[in-house]
Motif scaffolding. Structure first.
Motif, PDB file in Angstrom:
ATOM      1  N   PHE A 102      10.744 -10.546   3.404  1.00 23.86           N
ATOM      2  CA  PHE A 102       9.856 -10.656   2.142  1.00 23.86           C
ATOM      3  C   PHE A 102       9.851  -9.592   1.337  1.00 23.86           C
ATOM      4  CE2 PHE A 102       6.686 -12.444  -0.618  1.00 23.86           C
ATOM      5  CZ  PHE A 102       6.690 -14.095  -0.512  1.00 23.86           C
ATOM      6  N   TYR A 103      10.176  -9.579   0.145  1.00 23.61           N
ATOM      7  CA  TYR A 103      10.236  -8.218  -0.644  1.00 23.61           C
ATOM      8  C   TYR A 103       8.744  -7.705  -0.757  1.00 23.61           C
ATOM      9  CZ  TYR A 103       7.377 -10.187  -4.672  1.00 23.61           C
ATOM     10  OH  TYR A 103       6.341 -10.728  -5.472  1.00 23.61           O
ATOM     11  N   VAL A 160       6.457  -4.956  -2.962  1.00 22.89           N
ATOM     12  CA  VAL A 160       6.329  -4.329  -3.892  1.00 22.89           C
ATOM     13  C   VAL A 160       4.786  -3.882  -4.081  1.00 22.89           C
ATOM     14  CG1 VAL A 160       5.954  -3.951  -6.615  1.00 22.89           C
ATOM     15  CG2 VAL A 160       7.962  -5.151  -5.529  1.00 22.89           C
ATOM     16  N   ASP A 161       4.536  -2.460  -4.070  1.00 19.61           N
ATOM     17  CA  ASP A 161       2.977  -1.856  -4.076  1.00 19.61           C
ATOM     18  C   ASP A 161       3.124  -0.436  -4.408  1.00 19.61           C
ATOM     19  OD1 ASP A 161       3.034  -0.533  -1.702  1.00 19.61           O
ATOM     20  OD2 ASP A 161       3.014  -2.609  -0.704  1.00 19.61           O
ATOM     21  N   THR A 166       6.470 -13.987  -6.910  1.00 18.21           N
ATOM     22  CA  THR A 166       7.272 -13.401  -7.833  1.00 18.21           C
ATOM     23  C   THR A 166       6.713 -12.107  -8.512  1.00 18.21           C
ATOM     24  OG1 THR A 166       7.939 -15.597  -8.376  1.00 18.21           O
ATOM     25  CG2 THR A 166       8.979 -13.740  -9.533  1.00 18.21           C
ATOM     26  N   SER A 183      -8.404  -3.352  -4.072  1.00 19.32           N
ATOM     27  CA  SER A 183      -8.061  -3.476  -2.681  1.00 19.32           C
ATOM     28  C   SER A 183      -8.701  -2.038  -2.115  1.00 19.32           C
ATOM     29  CB  SER A 183      -6.504  -3.365  -2.710  1.00 19.32           C
ATOM     30  OG  SER A 183      -6.308  -2.126  -3.148  1.00 19.32           O
ATOM     31  N   ASP A 213      -7.456   0.294  -1.175  1.00 18.44           N
ATOM     32  CA  ASP A 213      -6.397   1.617  -1.536  1.00 18.44           C
ATOM     33  C   ASP A 213      -7.010   1.683  -3.083  1.00 18.44           C
ATOM     34  OD1 ASP A 213      -4.981  -0.561  -2.161  1.00 18.44           O
ATOM     35  OD2 ASP A 213      -3.254   0.845  -1.946  1.00 18.44           O
ATOM     36  N   LEU A 247      -6.204  -5.631  -9.770  1.00 20.63           N
ATOM     37  CA  LEU A 247      -5.493  -6.692 -10.653  1.00 20.63           C
ATOM     38  C   LEU A 247      -6.315  -7.803 -11.253  1.00 20.63           C
ATOM     39  CD1 LEU A 247      -4.228  -5.960  -7.387  1.00 20.63           C
ATOM     40  CD2 LEU A 247      -2.410  -7.408  -8.185  1.00 20.63           C
ATOM     41  N   ASP A 281       2.117  -4.863   5.813  1.00 19.11           N
ATOM     42  CA  ASP A 281       2.747  -4.615   4.390  1.00 19.11           C
ATOM     43  C   ASP A 281       2.572  -5.725   3.423  1.00 19.11           C
ATOM     44  OD1 ASP A 281       4.236  -2.591   5.600  1.00 19.11           O
ATOM     45  OD2 ASP A 281       6.050  -3.720   5.615  1.00 19.11           O
ATOM     46  N   HIS A 282       2.062  -7.102   3.844  1.00 23.47           N
ATOM     47  CA  HIS A 282       1.612  -7.962   3.026  1.00 23.47           C
ATOM     48  C   HIS A 282       0.140  -8.211   2.800  1.00 23.47           C
ATOM     49  CE1 HIS A 282       6.017  -8.595   2.224  1.00 23.47           C
ATOM     50  NE2 HIS A 282       6.117  -8.526   3.675  1.00 23.47           N
ATOM     51  N   ARG A 320      -5.395 -11.457   1.602  1.00 22.18           N
ATOM     52  CA  ARG A 320      -5.001 -11.153   0.197  1.00 22.18           C
ATOM     53  C   ARG A 320      -5.092 -12.245  -0.659  1.00 22.18           C
ATOM     54  NH1 ARG A 320       1.533 -10.828  -0.159  1.00 22.18           N
ATOM     55  NH2 ARG A 320       0.891 -10.191  -2.213  1.00 22.18           N
ATOM     56  N   TYR A 380       1.328  -8.819 -10.046  1.00 28.33           N
ATOM     57  CA  TYR A 380       0.453  -7.813 -10.577  1.00 28.33           C
ATOM     58  C   TYR A 380      -0.857  -8.266 -10.963  1.00 28.33           C
ATOM     59  CZ  TYR A 380       1.389  -8.002 -15.669  1.00 28.33           C
ATOM     60  OH  TYR A 380       1.458  -8.399 -17.028  1.00 28.33           O
ATOM     61  N   ALA A 422      -2.003 -11.166  -7.081  1.00 30.44           N
ATOM     62  CA  ALA A 422      -1.589 -11.042  -5.548  1.00 30.44           C
ATOM     63  C   ALA A 422      -2.184 -10.013  -4.645  1.00 30.44           C
ATOM     64  CB  ALA A 422      -0.175 -11.362  -5.372  1.00 30.44           C
ATOM     65  N   CYS A 423      -3.527  -9.609  -5.097  1.00 29.18           N
ATOM     66  CA  CYS A 423      -4.086  -8.228  -4.474  1.00 29.18           C
ATOM     67  C   CYS A 423      -4.127  -8.292  -2.945  1.00 29.18           C
ATOM     68  CB  CYS A 423      -5.330  -8.207  -4.805  1.00 29.18           C
ATOM     69  SG  CYS A 423      -6.420  -6.587  -4.272  1.00 29.18           S
ATOM     70  N   TRP A 462      -4.630  -6.379   0.668  1.00 29.60           N
ATOM     71  CA  TRP A 462      -5.713  -5.418   1.110  1.00 29.60           C
ATOM     72  C   TRP A 462      -6.856  -5.627   0.536  1.00 29.60           C
ATOM     73  CZ3 TRP A 462      -1.347  -2.730  -0.346  1.00 29.60           C
ATOM     74  CH2 TRP A 462      -0.229  -2.729   0.494  1.00 29.60           C
TER      75      TRP A 462
HETATM   76  N1  LIG Z   1      -3.391  -3.461  -3.214  1.00 31.56           N
HETATM   77  C1  LIG Z   1      -2.386  -4.045  -3.768  1.00 31.56           C
HETATM   78  N2  LIG Z   1      -1.876  -5.283  -3.746  1.00 31.56           N
HETATM   79  C2  LIG Z   1      -0.853  -5.548  -4.690  1.00 31.56           C
HETATM   80  C3  LIG Z   1       0.126  -4.429  -5.210  1.00 31.56           C
HETATM   81  C4  LIG Z   1      -0.321  -3.170  -4.937  1.00 31.56           C
HETATM   82  O1  LIG Z   1       0.606  -2.443  -5.563  1.00 31.56           O
HETATM   83  N3  LIG Z   1      -1.323  -2.861  -4.355  1.00 31.56           N
HETATM   84  N4  LIG Z   1       1.264  -4.948  -5.943  1.00 31.56           N
HETATM   85  C5  LIG Z   1       1.418  -6.428  -6.538  1.00 31.56           C
HETATM   86  C6  LIG Z   1       2.545  -6.790  -6.970  1.00 31.56           C
HETATM   87  S1  LIG Z   1       3.081  -6.064  -8.325  1.00 31.56           S
HETATM   88  C7  LIG Z   1       3.367  -7.851  -6.294  1.00 31.56           C
HETATM   89  S2  LIG Z   1       4.628  -8.477  -7.100  1.00 31.56           S
HETATM   90  C8  LIG Z   1       2.862  -8.293  -4.967  1.00 31.56           C
HETATM   91  C9  LIG Z   1       3.755  -8.313  -4.034  1.00 31.56           C
HETATM   92  O2  LIG Z   1       3.374  -8.837  -2.721  1.00 31.56           O
HETATM   93  P1  LIG Z   1       4.249  -8.372  -1.571  1.00 31.56           P
HETATM   94  O3  LIG Z   1       4.684  -7.216  -1.334  1.00 31.56           O
HETATM   95  O4  LIG Z   1       3.587  -9.125  -0.415  1.00 31.56           O
HETATM   96  O5  LIG Z   1       5.607  -9.257  -1.724  1.00 31.56           O
HETATM   97  O6  LIG Z   1       1.351  -7.736  -4.434  1.00 31.56           O
HETATM   98  C10 LIG Z   1       0.633  -7.329  -5.449  1.00 31.56           C
HETATM   99  N5  LIG Z   1      -0.420  -6.938  -4.610  1.00 31.56           N
END
Ligand SMILES: Nc1nc2c(c(=O)[nH]1)N[C@H]1C(S)=C(S)[C@@H](COP(=O)(O)O)O[C@H]1N2
Ligand SMILES: [Mo]
Length: 530
Positions: free
Chosen positions: A243-244, A246-247, A293, A339, A341, A345, A372-373, A378, A387, A390-391, A393
């Motif tokens: 799973f991708y 991004v954070d 996404t 979150s 940290d 969002l 990681d997720h 979340r 962004y 999908a917050c 932590w």
């Molecule tokens: N705490 C936190 N939550 C976050 C982010 C982050 O930087 N910090 N990035 C967001 C973004 S931009 C996306 S696309 C998704 C990615 O979730 P994943 O890493 O589980 O795929 O988490 C979101 N939640």
């Protein structure tokens, strides 16, 4: 002759200084990380300086970094910071041979920068966060001062010319000091590693001992006809490991589920509430397939995945707390999730409460969330880019308005509201593949969360659009696999795909960038049939 040998001795003196500088910097870093292990791992200098750099990086550069380095962007940043430190250490080391007080002061200056970065982090709550950088810098400065002294001739030894300089400094004194420094740095490093591992153990144990309750409302099994068996196509369910991610987190938060709390407060609440994980888990849970996404996903890009999520329906929790959507007279139109940290969002309250399966997820594909997720909890809102929904932590939900507050990415010029755009991607054949002439299966995924995918079409070169075969739709919130049998003829061909969503809208050809609210345009793959 004398010129050459004095040049050589200058060179070897410079090397000596560089070595002293690097050793002092290493000492500083290792000590700082050790102290961070005692105070707070996320207050380590590389983490805080990296975090500060990330926050100040213009959106375009950040987008470029994500595009270029993908999920290695953080490693690249950390290596960059270490490279800058190493070069500065070399310069300071050479300089300190002549001016050791100033050299040592230079090391302290780096400590002050680190301390300032630590205190400016959104998750910093105590002045103690400055301690790692300060302690590291003090010991690093001391090490440089001593090494520089040893690298110089003793004050009483007569220096009669460049020839004698190399003989006059105490080689043994320097080597002893260097040896002691290196040994101290190594032990501090080992101890620091041990401490940070031990810190993480509570979190790891709390994750391992977490037993996920079964859902009151399970997701129906993914229809067999919803999963095509084409080699190279994205599997319907993305395994956690693939799973991708991004954070902005340089250190992934490792939260002990036993001490985790979720606070809900803000406009329209009768009174603030707080929940423990146990309290959340005693509520009726729902299980749903949702395709997540990222707004930074380029056309054809990899930042999308589908998982089976388990969690608490968020709208119920809000309703219980007295929150009403704006359409029913609610005072808050923005829900800001925060979150541990310090990431923020913001999602539209209307979307969260309109009946879609917005959830506070605890499980991902049958397991507690991976760190990681977002372990332990979340947020997910189907239909919205990560962004704005999908917050990971998560620890706080605040009901506010779009006028009153700009969350992290909005402050950085991304759109306030960002529903996911209809998109499709060719997974196979890969760009520049060389499939043999004859039947070739073109296949991939298409998504239009909340609206569903009604049709996918494929075009070869400038030919007519041809209807692709669709896998059965799981839900309107998930992607849909598709395939198309192509009779490949020799030559170069460009293959293009477009989707039509459940409302009948055809995916736009219009190319836009990811900023401010997601990329659009058709995905094409060029192949050569030999
Ligand atoms: N705490 C936190 N939550 C976050 C982010 C982050 O930087 N910090 N990035 C967001 C973004 S931009 C996306 S696309 C998704 C990615 O979730 P994943 O890493 O589980 O795929 O988490 C979101 N939640
Ligand atoms: Mo994202």
């Amino acid at each position: 002759m004398a010129g050459v040998s004095s040049f050589r001795s200058t060179l070897s003196r410079a090397a000596l200084g560089a070595f002293a500088g690097l050793l002092a910097a290493l000492t500083a870093l290792v000590v700082a990380e050790l102290v961070a292990g005692l105070v707070r791992p996320a207050a380590g200098p590389v983490t805080v300086v990296g975090g500060a750099v990330i926050d100040r990086t213009p959106a375009m550069v950040k987008d470029f970094a994500i595009r270029t380095f993908g999920e290695n962007d953080k490693t690249v940043l950390q290596l960059g910071i270490l490279a800058v430190l190493a070069l500065s250490a070399i310069a300071l080391g050479v300089f300190s041979l002549r001016h050791r007080r100033v050299g040592a002061a230079g090391v302290l200056l780096f400590g002050i920068v680190g301390a300032a970065a630590a205190l400016s982090r959104p998750d910093s709550s105590s002045i103690g966060d400055a301690l790692p950088s300060i302690a590291g810098a003090v010991l690093g400065a001391l090490a440089l001062y001593v090494l520089a002294s040893k690298a110089n001739p003793a004050p009483d030894s007569a220096v009669t010319g460049s020839e004698t300089v190399s003989g006059a400094w105490s080689r043994r004194g320097f080597l002893t000091a260097a040896g002691v420094t290196a040994a101290a740095a190594a032990s501090a490093g080992v101890l620091g590693r041990f401490l940070s591992v031990r810190q993480g153990l509570g979190a790891v144990a709390s994750r391992e001992s977490l037993v996920l309750p079964s859902p009151a409302s399970p997701a129906p099994p993914v229809p067999v006809s919803g999963q095509l068996k084409v080699p190279g196509i994205s599997p319907f369910t993305t395994p956690d490991a693939d799973f991708y991610r991004v954070d902005t987190a340089l250190t992934v938060p490792e939260i002990d589920a036993g001490t985790w709390r979720l606070r809900i407060h803000g406009r329209g609440l009768t009174r603030p509430r707080a929940y423990t994980l146990e309290q959340l888990l005693t509520r009726p849970l729902i299980e749903r397939d949702i395709t997540l996404t990222c707004v930074s996903n380029e056309v054809g890009g990899p930042y999308i995945g589908t998982a089976r999520w388990l969690g608490v329906p968020l709208a119920d929790l809000l309703r219980e707390a007295g929150v009403r959507p704006p359409s029913q007279g609610g005072k808050a139109d923005q829900l800001v999730a925060r979150s541990v940290d310090g990431m923020t969002l913001g999602s539209p309250v209307e979307d969260v409460m309109d009946g879609r399966d917005a959830i506070l997820a605890v499980g991902m594909n049958g397991e507690p969330l991976p760190f990681d997720h977002g372990f332990p909890v979340r947020m997910l809102v189907p239909g919205l880019y990560g962004y704005v929904s999908a917050c990971k932590w998560i620890t706080e939900i605040e009901l506010t308005t779009f006028d009153a507050y700009d969350p992290y990415w909005v402050e950085r010029k991304w759109a306030q509201r960002a529903p996911i755009k209809t998109q499709s991607r060719i997974d196979t054949p890969k760009p520049f593949a060389r499939p043999a002439a004859g039947p070739v299966t073109i296949a991939g995924v298409a998504w239009a969360q909340r609206r569903g995918v009604a049709r996918v079409e494929v075009r070869i070169d400038d030919g007519p659009w041809q209807e692709a075969d669709l896998a059965a739709q799981d839900t309107v919130d998930t992607w849909r696999q598709w395939s198309y049998r192509w009779n490949a003829t020799p030559g170069g061909h460009s293959l293009t795909v477009r989707a039509t969503d459940g409302t009948g809208s055809v995916q736009t050809e219009q190319r836009t960038r990811t900023i401010p609210d997601g990329a659009s345009g058709w995905h094409s793959v060029f192949v050569t049939v030999p």
